[in-house]
Design an enzyme around this catalytic site. Structure first.
Site, mmCIF file in Angstrom:
data_model
loop_
_atom_site.group_PDB
_atom_site.id
_atom_site.type_symbol
_atom_site.label_atom_id
_atom_site.label_comp_id
_atom_site.label_asym_id
_atom_site.label_seq_id
_atom_site.Cartn_x
_atom_site.Cartn_y
_atom_site.Cartn_z
ATOM 1 N N CYS A 37 4.778 -2.364 -4.110
ATOM 2 C CA CYS A 37 4.049 -1.127 -3.841
ATOM 3 C C CYS A 37 2.959 -0.950 -4.883
ATOM 4 O O CYS A 37 3.254 -0.738 -6.068
ATOM 5 C CB CYS A 37 4.990 0.071 -3.858
ATOM 6 S SG CYS A 37 4.114 1.621 -3.612
ATOM 7 N N GLY A 38 1.706 -1.045 -4.447
ATOM 8 C CA GLY A 38 0.589 -0.944 -5.365
ATOM 9 C C GLY A 38 0.391 0.446 -5.939
ATOM 10 O O GLY A 38 0.103 0.601 -7.138
ATOM 11 N N HIS A 39 0.536 1.485 -5.111
ATOM 12 C CA HIS A 39 0.325 2.828 -5.653
ATOM 13 C C HIS A 39 1.384 3.151 -6.697
ATOM 14 O O HIS A 39 1.116 3.859 -7.681
ATOM 15 C CB HIS A 39 0.292 3.875 -4.524
ATOM 16 C CG HIS A 39 1.582 4.565 -4.237
ATOM 17 N ND1 HIS A 39 2.507 4.068 -3.321
ATOM 18 C CD2 HIS A 39 2.120 5.707 -4.730
ATOM 19 C CE1 HIS A 39 3.544 4.887 -3.272
ATOM 20 N NE2 HIS A 39 3.336 5.888 -4.111
ATOM 21 N N GLY B 219 -1.813 0.013 -1.760
ATOM 22 C CA GLY B 219 -2.193 -1.036 -2.701
ATOM 23 C C GLY B 219 -1.908 -2.433 -2.198
ATOM 24 O O GLY B 219 -2.739 -3.346 -2.345
#
Length: 341
Positions: free
Chosen positions: A100-102, A262
């Site tokens: 998970c990018g965020h 992300g």
């Protein structure tokens, strides 16, 4: 009525401590204390352990009354590799994602708040996730966080599904830490606006249900081989005409990502590169449904997972929204939570 919070006595064994943040509007509830370390030597093993043993924690913290249908969470763990700073597992309304990018941006920002460094020097973190080790970077004198993602690659282009109200829908599928199907919203004549969120969730779930059985996903780690979400994109429906594109991602059990996602922007630039629309070193800004978003660039070309891939670099901003001491009262008949949409 005056109420002294310090006078309320809670049994500490039922207290879970969390820090809430948002990244481009997408929430993250980071669990920092109160849940035992999940068992397993690797992050994928820890993820499987949580899937079998920690569902009660996930539901209690993600679902109402403590969370909501679109809540997202992160559980800090011991790292998989001795050289890494920490590990993290990601959770949502359906289960546990792989990257998970965020969340990486938010966790890096939390590390910045918890540590003092020379403002002009870049601080590097190594964060172990189920998808692999992520390298993130920050400076004290900047609110921008960036991270180098796992390699991203295209699985297939122009796969087609049929929807009764829309006819044939063309989908590109790519991996950026998870697998996503990408749909051109302009070709569907579907609005990527806030007031159209219900239709986006409905159509996204329909496309996912039709597309997933047609894919023979082939990541070397079998735990990765599932279609995580559908991303609607548009290069014309923009809050800011200087931005490159807008993303609205429908993932898990109908969650709508407030950020452009992300891992989703990482997968998108792999598609753009394969279509000769983005070169190594070029950066684009992709906004989410709220207008905030991420810069993403192709840092390098590589071979990964036995196929041609790219190395994405994503940057964005995250902000703390609150801290919590949640009480998981074993006598509460609704301890497992519920979701109403």
């Amino acid at each position: 009525m005056s109420l002294d919070l310090n006078a309320i006595k809670l049994d500490k064994q039922y207290v879970v401590e969390c820090i809430d943040t948002h990244t481009a509007g997408e929430p993250l509830r980071t669990i920092v204390a109160g849940i035992p370390e999940p068992q397993g030597q690797t992050m994928l093993a820890k993820r499987r352990y949580c899937q079998s043993e920690y569902e009660h924690f996930r539901r209690a913290l993600m679902f109402e009354p403590r969370g909501h249908a679109d809540m997202y969470g992160a559980l800090i763990t011991q790292p998989e590799h001795p050289s890494s700073n920490f590990g993290v597992l990601f959770m949502h309304n359906e289960g546990y994602s792989t990257m998970c990018g965020h969340a990486i941006i938010a966790l890096t920002q939390l590390h910045k708040h918890a540590n003092t460094h020379n403002g002009h020097e870049e601080v590097a973190l190594s964060i172990d996730t189920p998808a692999g080790t992520i390298h993130s970077f920050y400076r004290d004198d900047s609110d921008i966080v960036k991270f180098t993602n796992v390699p991203a690659f295209v699985h297939c282009l122009d796969e087609s599904v049929h929807l009764p109200l829309y006819g044939q829908v063309s989908c590109d599928v790519a991996f950026g830490g998870a697998f996503y199907g990408f749909v051109n919203a302009d070709e569907l004549d579907i609005s990527l606006s806030l007031d159209n969120h219900s239709e986006l969730i409905s159509v996204g779930q329909q496309i996912k249900a039709q597309l997933a059985p047609k894919l023979n996903l082939d990541h070397p780690d079998a735990d990765m081989n599932f279609l995580y979400g559908i991303i609607f994109y548009s290069n014309s429906q923009l809050h800011n005409t200087e931005h490159f594109s807008r993303h609205v991602c429908i993932f898990a059990e109908g969650e709508l990502d407030r950020s452009p996602t992300g891992t989703g922007v990482s997968a998108r630039v792999a598609i753009l590169h394969q279509r000769n629309q983005l070169k190594k070193g070029q950066s684009v800004f992709i906004e989410g449904i709220l207008g905030a978003g991420f810069h993403v660039a192709i840092d390098a070309l590589c071979v990964a997972y036995q196929r041609d891939a790219i190395v994405p670099v994503v940057s964005g901003q995250a902000y703390i929204t609150g801290t919590h001491q949640f009480y998981l009262d074993p006598q509460d008949p609704l301890i497992q939570g519920f979701i109403l949409r």
